[in-house]
Enzyme design. Structure first.
Site, PDB file in Angstrom:
ATOM      1  N   PRO A   1       0.799  -1.162   0.157  1.00  0.00           N
ATOM      2  CG  PRO A   1      -0.583  -1.448   1.953  1.00  0.00           C
ATOM      3  CD  PRO A   1       0.692  -1.961   1.227  1.00  0.00           C
ATOM      4  CD  GLU A   2       3.747   2.323  -3.792  1.00  0.00           C
ATOM      5  OE1 GLU A   2       4.071   3.757  -4.384  1.00  0.00           O
ATOM      6  OE2 GLU A   2       4.030   1.585  -4.362  1.00  0.00           O
TER       7      GLU A   2
ATOM      8  CG  HIS B   1      -3.330 -13.624   8.731  1.00  0.00           C
ATOM      9  ND1 HIS B   1      -2.323 -14.260   9.697  1.00  0.00           N
ATOM     10  CD2 HIS B   1      -3.771 -14.463   7.763  1.00  0.00           C
ATOM     11  CE1 HIS B   1      -2.120 -15.235   8.916  1.00  0.00           C
ATOM     12  NE2 HIS B   1      -2.686 -15.317   7.712  1.00  0.00           N
TER      13      HIS B   1
ATOM     14  NE  ARG C   1       5.227 -10.578   3.732  1.00  0.00           N
ATOM     15  CZ  ARG C   1       6.148 -10.138   2.975  1.00  0.00           C
ATOM     16  NH1 ARG C   1       5.689  -9.757   1.876  1.00  0.00           N
ATOM     17  NH2 ARG C   1       7.405 -10.228   3.112  1.00  0.00           N
TER      18      ARG C   1
ATOM     19  NE  ARG D   1      20.734  13.132  -1.038  1.00  0.00           N
ATOM     20  CZ  ARG D   1      19.697  12.773   0.013  1.00  0.00           C
ATOM     21  NH1 ARG D   1      19.097  13.820   0.590  1.00  0.00           N
ATOM     22  NH2 ARG D   1      19.716  11.553   0.239  1.00  0.00           N
TER      23      ARG D   1
END
Ligand SMILES: [Zn+2]
Length: 274
Positions: free
Chosen positions: A2-3, A94, A113, A155
């Site tokens: 998920p983002e 879960h 998880r 960077r």
């Protein structure tokens, strides 16, 4: 994983079900899910009896305020998701957190998880949390091109890796970083310092457009079905670049390639991303 779009969809779904509701009970049955608190029991006791105020999001974190100055900070991790159910429904395997609301509904956190977490923090604890180290939210707090190019200046790391750095810009993960770079026609190995203000403007526009489309489509569900909408449906966003190596670029038809950057799989067009 998920983002930002998937977390935003989760936030909208939870907001209508939880804001102004009182928590009548909470059960946390996995210590890892409560790892930013002293114990699962501490999470339970800090939630019980309190009313839920605003439900916000910063990057991939859900941030809810509850009565008496407490903040609920939650992260879906690799595979976590929230569901709102009536109290009689059977618990899915879960299910590690169950929050019972005063209307009889339950908010459940399901996380096979256990990389996700649900924590309840006071102001000091919040100041020391990962939340305080986040850069501006990629969707709700648009940066100017100057701000982004200043953050990238000097960077040498590849732009792909820098877009995943939540302290620079918060909310992108592997899928939407690849999608944004494809949209902006920027090669993922371009050093951050090589992105000037002009390309930063194009990149920000691509990020906004990629995230907006994904939110509208209900997020991205990959073949592993790790992410599902809170109502159990799959998201319908179809990536242009992510996971499409060997398939033609949607823009120029060249076959997309895959390269590993800082141990993350990266998908790009060798012709139109320069
Ligand atoms: Zn192309």
């Amino acid at each position: 994983l998920p983002e930002l779009p998937e977390v935003e969809i989760t936030r909208r779904h939870l907001e209508s079900a939880t804001v102004n509701r009182v928590i009548v009970g909470a059960t946390v049955d996995h210590p890892r899910t409560a790892r930013f608190n002293a114990s699962a029991a501490e999470v339970e006791s800090r939630l019980e009896g309190r009313r839920i105020g605003a439900l916000g999001r910063h990057g991939k974190f859900l941030v809810a305020t509850v009565d008496d100055g407490w903040t609920v900070l939650a992260h879906l991790g690799m595979s976590g998701r929230f569901a709102v159910t009536s109290d009689g429904e059977p618990r899915l395997p879960h299910t590690h957190v169950t929050i019972t609301l005063d209307d009889g509904n339950e908010v459940r956190f399901i996380d096979p998880r256990t990389f996700g977490f649900v924590s309840v923090l006071d102001e000091d604890e919040l100041t020391g949390s990962a939340l305080s180290r986040l850069g501006p939210d990629a969707w709700d707090q648009p940066m100017t091109a100057e701000t982004l190019s200043n953050r990238l200046a000097g960077r040498s790391a590849p732009i792909k890796a820098l877009l995943l750095d939540q302290s620079i810009i918060a909310g992108l993960g592997n899928i939407y970083a690849d999608e944004s770079l494809h949209g902006a026609q920027i090669h993922p190995l371009t050093p951050g310092g090589g992105i000037g203000p002009d390309r930063a403007a194009i990149l920000l526009e691509a990020i906004h457009s990629v995230l907006g489309a994904a939110i509208s489509a209900g997020g991205t569900t990959l073949d592993d079905l790790a992410y599902l909408l809170p109502d159990g449906r799959a998201g319908e966003n179809g990536p242009d670049a992510y996971g499409r190596d060997g398939l033609p670029c949607s823009r120029c038809g060249t076959l997309l390639e895959r390269v590993v950057i800082r141990s993350r799989s990266t998908h790009y067009c060798p012709k139109c991303q320069t």
